[in-house]
Design a protein around this motif. Sequence first.
Motif, PDB file in Angstrom:
ATOM      1  N   ASP A   1      -5.476   2.153  -8.437  1.00 39.26           N
ATOM      2  CA  ASP A   1      -5.242   0.885  -8.313  1.00 39.26           C
ATOM      3  C   ASP A   1      -5.458   0.288  -6.806  1.00 39.26           C
TER       4      ASP A   1
ATOM      5  N   TRP B   1      -5.206  -0.098   1.208  1.00 40.67           N
ATOM      6  CA  TRP B   1      -6.235   0.705   1.003  1.00 40.67           C
ATOM      7  C   TRP B   1      -7.669  -0.116   0.584  1.00 40.67           C
TER       8      TRP B   1
ATOM      9  N   HIS C   1      -4.101   7.030  12.391  1.00 37.20           N
ATOM     10  CA  HIS C   1      -4.079   7.884  11.736  1.00 37.20           C
ATOM     11  C   HIS C   1      -2.754   8.010  10.468  1.00 37.20           C
TER      12      HIS C   1
ATOM     13  N   GLN D   1      10.431   5.802   9.160  1.00 40.15           N
ATOM     14  CA  GLN D   1       9.224   6.385   8.688  1.00 40.15           C
ATOM     15  C   GLN D   1       8.564   7.044  10.023  1.00 40.15           C
TER      16      GLN D   1
ATOM     17  N   TYR E   1       8.111  15.692  11.086  1.00 42.08           N
ATOM     18  CA  TYR E   1       6.974  16.490  10.461  1.00 42.08           C
ATOM     19  C   TYR E   1       5.945  17.228  11.574  1.00 42.08           C
TER      20      TYR E   1
ATOM     21  N   LYS F   1      -9.710  17.093   1.508  1.00 40.70           N
ATOM     22  CA  LYS F   1      -9.010  16.038   1.970  1.00 40.70           C
ATOM     23  C   LYS F   1      -8.891  15.972   3.437  1.00 40.70           C
TER      24      LYS F   1
ATOM     25  N   ALA G   1       2.726  15.341   3.002  1.00 33.47           N
ATOM     26  CA  ALA G   1       3.237  15.080   4.268  1.00 33.47           C
ATOM     27  C   ALA G   1       3.191  13.578   4.586  1.00 33.47           C
TER      28      ALA G   1
ATOM     29  N   LEU H   1       6.199   9.948   2.541  1.00 30.89           N
ATOM     30  CA  LEU H   1       7.231   8.944   3.170  1.00 30.89           C
ATOM     31  C   LEU H   1       6.559   7.754   3.321  1.00 30.89           C
ATOM     32  N   LEU H   2       5.360   7.523   3.629  1.00 35.10           N
ATOM     33  CA  LEU H   2       4.784   6.560   3.915  1.00 35.10           C
ATOM     34  C   LEU H   2       4.196   5.768   2.865  1.00 35.10           C
ATOM     35  N   LYS H   3       4.332   6.112   1.544  1.00 34.27           N
ATOM     36  CA  LYS H   3       3.973   5.445   0.292  1.00 34.27           C
ATOM     37  C   LYS H   3       4.218   4.046   0.553  1.00 34.27           C
ATOM     38  N   GLN H   4       3.204   3.210   0.163  1.00 36.40           N
ATOM     39  CA  GLN H   4       3.428   1.881   0.214  1.00 36.40           C
ATOM     40  C   GLN H   4       4.080   1.445  -1.337  1.00 36.40           C
ATOM     41  N   ALA H   5       5.072   0.692  -1.251  1.00 36.41           N
ATOM     42  CA  ALA H   5       5.866   0.098  -2.439  1.00 36.41           C
ATOM     43  C   ALA H   5       4.927  -0.273  -3.482  1.00 36.41           C
ATOM     44  N   ASN H   6       4.070  -1.231  -3.228  1.00 38.49           N
ATOM     45  CA  ASN H   6       3.278  -2.015  -4.296  1.00 38.49           C
ATOM     46  C   ASN H   6       1.886  -1.280  -4.675  1.00 38.49           C
TER      47      ASN H   6
ATOM     48  N   ASP I   1      -0.300   1.790  -6.355  1.00 40.41           N
ATOM     49  CA  ASP I   1      -0.367   3.060  -7.322  1.00 40.41           C
ATOM     50  C   ASP I   1      -0.796   4.191  -6.481  1.00 40.41           C
TER      51      ASP I   1
ATOM     52  N   TRP J   1      -6.265   8.497  -2.051  1.00 42.52           N
ATOM     53  CA  TRP J   1      -5.477   8.048  -1.183  1.00 42.52           C
ATOM     54  C   TRP J   1      -4.060   8.704  -0.602  1.00 42.52           C
TER      55      TRP J   1
ATOM     56  N   ASP K   1      -3.789  11.981  -0.822  1.00 40.14           N
ATOM     57  CA  ASP K   1      -4.542  12.968   0.001  1.00 40.14           C
ATOM     58  C   ASP K   1      -4.845  12.754   1.292  1.00 40.14           C
ATOM     59  N   HIS K   2      -5.359  11.650   1.324  1.00 45.49           N
ATOM     60  CA  HIS K   2      -6.079  10.967   2.475  1.00 45.49           C
ATOM     61  C   HIS K   2      -4.931  10.622   3.705  1.00 45.49           C
ATOM     62  N   ARG K   3      -3.860  10.134   3.068  1.00 43.67           N
ATOM     63  CA  ARG K   3      -2.815   9.815   3.846  1.00 43.67           C
ATOM     64  C   ARG K   3      -2.039  10.871   4.553  1.00 43.67           C
TER      65      ARG K   3
ATOM     66  N   ALA L   1      -3.600  13.809   5.060  1.00 42.80           N
ATOM     67  CA  ALA L   1      -4.567  14.763   5.646  1.00 42.80           C
ATOM     68  C   ALA L   1      -4.430  13.969   6.913  1.00 42.80           C
ATOM     69  N   LYS L   2      -4.408  12.660   7.332  1.00 45.30           N
ATOM     70  CA  LYS L   2      -4.395  11.932   8.511  1.00 45.30           C
ATOM     71  C   LYS L   2      -3.270  12.328   9.218  1.00 45.30           C
ATOM     72  N   ILE L   3      -2.219  12.540   8.604  1.00 41.10           N
ATOM     73  CA  ILE L   3      -0.957  12.967   9.207  1.00 41.10           C
ATOM     74  C   ILE L   3      -1.197  14.303   9.983  1.00 41.10           C
TER      75      ILE L   3
END
Lengths: 149, 149, 149, 149, 149, 149, 149, 149
Positions: free
Chosen positions: C55, C61, D131, D139, D146, E124, G45, G48-53, G55, G61, G63-65, G67-69
């Motif tokens: 989504d 994104w 990044h 956060q 981390y 990834k 990793a 913890l930066l997952k966006q609330a709104n 999916d 995404w 994995d992407h998030r 991987a970049k961390i």
Amino acid sequence: MQLNVYLSGEIHTDWRDQIIQACQMLDLNIVFSSAVTNHDESDSAGDLLKQANTDEGQGYWRDHRSAKINAMRTKTLIEACDIAVIRFGDKYKQWNAAFDAGYCAALNKPYITLHSEDIIHPLKEVDGAAHAWATDVRQVVETLRYLLK
Amino acid sequence: MQLNVYLSGEIHTDWRDQIIQACQMLDLNIVFSSAVTNHDESDSAGDLLKQANTDEGQGYWRDHRSAKINAMRTKTLIEACDIAVIRFGDKYKQWNAAFDAGYCAALNKPYITLHSEDIIHPLKEVDGAAHAWATDVRQVVETLRYLLK
Amino acid sequence: MQLNVYLSGEIHTDWRDQIIQACQMLDLNIVFSSAVTNHDESDSAGDLLKQANTDEGQGYWRDHRSAKINAMRTKTLIEACDIAVIRFGDKYKQWNAAFDAGYCAALNKPYITLHSEDIIHPLKEVDGAAHAWATDVRQVVETLRYLLK
Amino acid sequence: MQLNVYLSGEIHTDWRDQIIQACQMLDLNIVFSSAVTNHDESDSAGDLLKQANTDEGQGYWRDHRSAKINAMRTKTLIEACDIAVIRFGDKYKQWNAAFDAGYCAALNKPYITLHSEDIIHPLKEVDGAAHAWATDVRQVVETLRYLLK
Amino acid sequence: MQLNVYLSGEIHTDWRDQIIQACQMLDLNIVFSSAVTNHDESDSAGDLLKQANTDEGQGYWRDHRSAKINAMRTKTLIEACDIAVIRFGDKYKQWNAAFDAGYCAALNKPYITLHSEDIIHPLKEVDGAAHAWATDVRQVVETLRYLLK
Amino acid sequence: MQLNVYLSGEIHTDWRDQIIQACQMLDLNIVFSSAVTNHDESDSAGDLLKQANTDEGQGYWRDHRSAKINAMRTKTLIEACDIAVIRFGDKYKQWNAAFDAGYCAALNKPYITLHSEDIIHPLKEVDGAAHAWATDVRQVVETLRYLLK
Amino acid sequence: MQLNVYLSGEIHTDWRDQIIQACQMLDLNIVFSSAVTNHDESDSAGDLLKQANTDEGQGYWRDHRSAKINAMRTKTLIEACDIAVIRFGDKYKQWNAAFDAGYCAALNKPYITLHSEDIIHPLKEVDGAAHAWATDVRQVVETLRYLLK
Amino acid sequence: MQLNVYLSGEIHTDWRDQIIQACQMLDLNIVFSSAVTNHDESDSAGDLLKQANTDEGQGYWRDHRSAKINAMRTKTLIEACDIAVIRFGDKYKQWNAAFDAGYCAALNKPYITLHSEDIIHPLKEVDGAAHAWATDVRQVVETLRYLLK
């Protein structure tokens, strides 16, 4: 925060000592460096490498040999510095000071010029690539103090 | 083999034209470039950007504004050249020429200095990083001819 | 002498066309480039890469995917240009224009800012690293004409 | 493992202190740095270099002079950092923050953006080269923790 | 605007030809390049340099010799490209494709990955440094078409 | 695909001509370059810059002056080439060939060495940084042909 | 002499600990570093930066998030290391290890590969740019000991 | 001021020890480094990595394997040094010394050559890129002492 500051240019007045002492009194965390500033030592730096069989005691090649020895020091220090202060006095050609300014500019390394108002015009290219222009030692010291806040 | 050659320094004699014409007569494959060499145009390069509300018609900031416009051209051309020829005449401070030399040296880009014998000593740092020193235009042309053999 | 000029920033007025047309009328040897300036196309650049099972039609994104596609173009063009012109208008955040300015500064690549007097203060860091500041398109064109003399 | 972290952007809230204190409580091995964050000091950084004979107390050149002094500090610190955190608040233009992001991107130096969801769209180019994107200080701190595991 | 696009990775399907032909039909201004994609030729690239007196017909050193010859071509083309497309298929290790991705990333050169959804997780890190991920050839072509608008 | 190939090293046999002619017969798209290979011309390259008042007709400084003029050409061509071929014959010291190899290695530029088996051991550092070792001209030509497939 | 050694690749066996302990027993002056090697922590990793709104709990995404961390850490450590050891085991795709190898190669930074003989062929490009290939931990340790003599 | 000095070249006389001891007696702040100078150890550096199934005990690949291990050390130390001293003796080919000189030159890193007068001519390219030429150890030490004034 510590700064490595290279002091380039005029060697006939004691502007380097004035800056260093003022910064020490302010307890600023700065490591200063510069070329060998004794004129005679600098000019004769290469004499000990003089070749037995050639007549190079004077002239272009004597200067060349000394200049390249001095460049080993100045290149190393300029590339290691964070900021340079480049001083133009009222005597001599001082092309080495302008050369150092160009060297810094190409490396994207910030420098402060230190010179009086009457040579603004001939120094416009050198000032154009500078991050600041000061007319006296006190202004340089105040700027360094600000940078270390 | 083609060479891009940047001609830096003195703007009060016709040394650039002499080199360019001699190279053309020899049919050398060289693209020459240089700063804007008309003194008045160069000095006033930034005047059209003058701000309405400030008193900057003269002095440091006028020079600064022009110098930075000129630097857009000179930086671009120096970084694109293969070799520079840097001329020091017998008048004026010519700090911009020494600045260009330092810029080339930091980029590891070879340059030839062009000046008379009587200023060997004040130019020793500039010559120390040069790949050649010539005393007249003919020597420069001969050197370029050799490089393109 | 040819210049590659990248036109960055505001996409809601026709300042790019004005510059390009004026330079063509003056017969200046300039190759212009820019980002894709159609707002909707730019925003939806990544939609064709949308993943079936997630989504991501809106939000972070979606923007991220489009921004990185656009960056492939802008990075390539900025790194290939000689000079950038960076325009700040009176609407929107225009952080991408300031981002491009920082990108140019780090690469030691000269740029001209184009903005009105009323945003001098918030743009002082961006202008501080610029080689020139213009307030209208005519000044930009005159500067480019001068650079190609 | 030690990290040098540069904190760029908004100066009107205490987000820097919050991050620094939280990291100290976690005993993380981080050296933080930033621009001079006192607004008045930053704006007047160049005043002590004011020229006697010119009317530059206000306007473009006053800002220019201060901006370039501040750049000496920020350039040095950004080039020395491992990671930057770049904060966009809800007030002011904050073009200097986007400029720093572009500077980092060109140097291939990773940065974390810190901003709320409502400015995702205008920051898409800045986030596209980042990044990580964080919405609150916690956060950022968790991410730094981390990274130092 | 012209793009140099390097096509890296899988050599057992005709994805390169599909991209090249589709771009030609769209009349896109792209110069494509790639490694030698004939498997046997690539593996035996170094055989003509086989040393008479050593038993290196097989094994590590045979592969080593061929790999270094191939690297002369791939290094040259990757460093000259603007953008790379890096394809991961469903067979073989394809470590060379991931190697090329890392090479691009270190040079700050953008690339598009081309692979199916079922290998998202092991890729990834490679995708994390990419500017886009496509799942089929059509998406790559559409992306290239967009970049050249 | 076009390759710029620099031919470095031995100047007493016609290996350069052999490679160039063989590649021409194969219609390979290669631009070859090299130092001035006429021994006497190379040694006397700097003589026209001889200073009137110094005894430098022979010895270190004469060689120095010529070497730096030659370096203007070789540096320019090596930095512009894609691949170098570096030839070591069975006579003379040939330190300039090894110097060119080190120069290429530091620039991450691939080169092929060309030498017989009996000097494998003293060339091990030079070969260790090479991408290929050939023992005869035919092998070099075959390798270049492969690279251009 | 001290070495900074980055340990890249396989995270399912204890090869890192074996190398570190053996080097400690030999009292070698080495600072080791690596990615976060806990598989679950590494994969999550970015959670913890997952966006609330959105999916994005799974899939590209997420994995992407992460991987970049992780890349913020690995880029920093690879760029700071003197030498890398890159391990390929007998399971999983391990494209991240090959990616790190390519990253090192582009930076002209030496690395040692560590893998068994049965994967010589698929690793030939990775080995081709390596400075050494070892088949077991003991060989790596001996090589490091030699380098520090 | 501290200098990192790399000592390259001849391994059959004790010139390194002479320089190091003389500098220690003068209490100069120098960190010296060099390749592994034990000839047998250096030649056999790669033997512990010998592959079981191949006949590589001698010849090109044995030398190759050792050379690349040694290069990990020498590259690291040369890139970390401020200045190199490069010694050419009267025996052997010493191509590795010339290779190191070229490596330094490409990195714009100054070096001093140390050799007798009878090999001036074959070393002219190596000397042409040097910052100084010394004929005995005493001159090197005096030069280093001067640089640290």
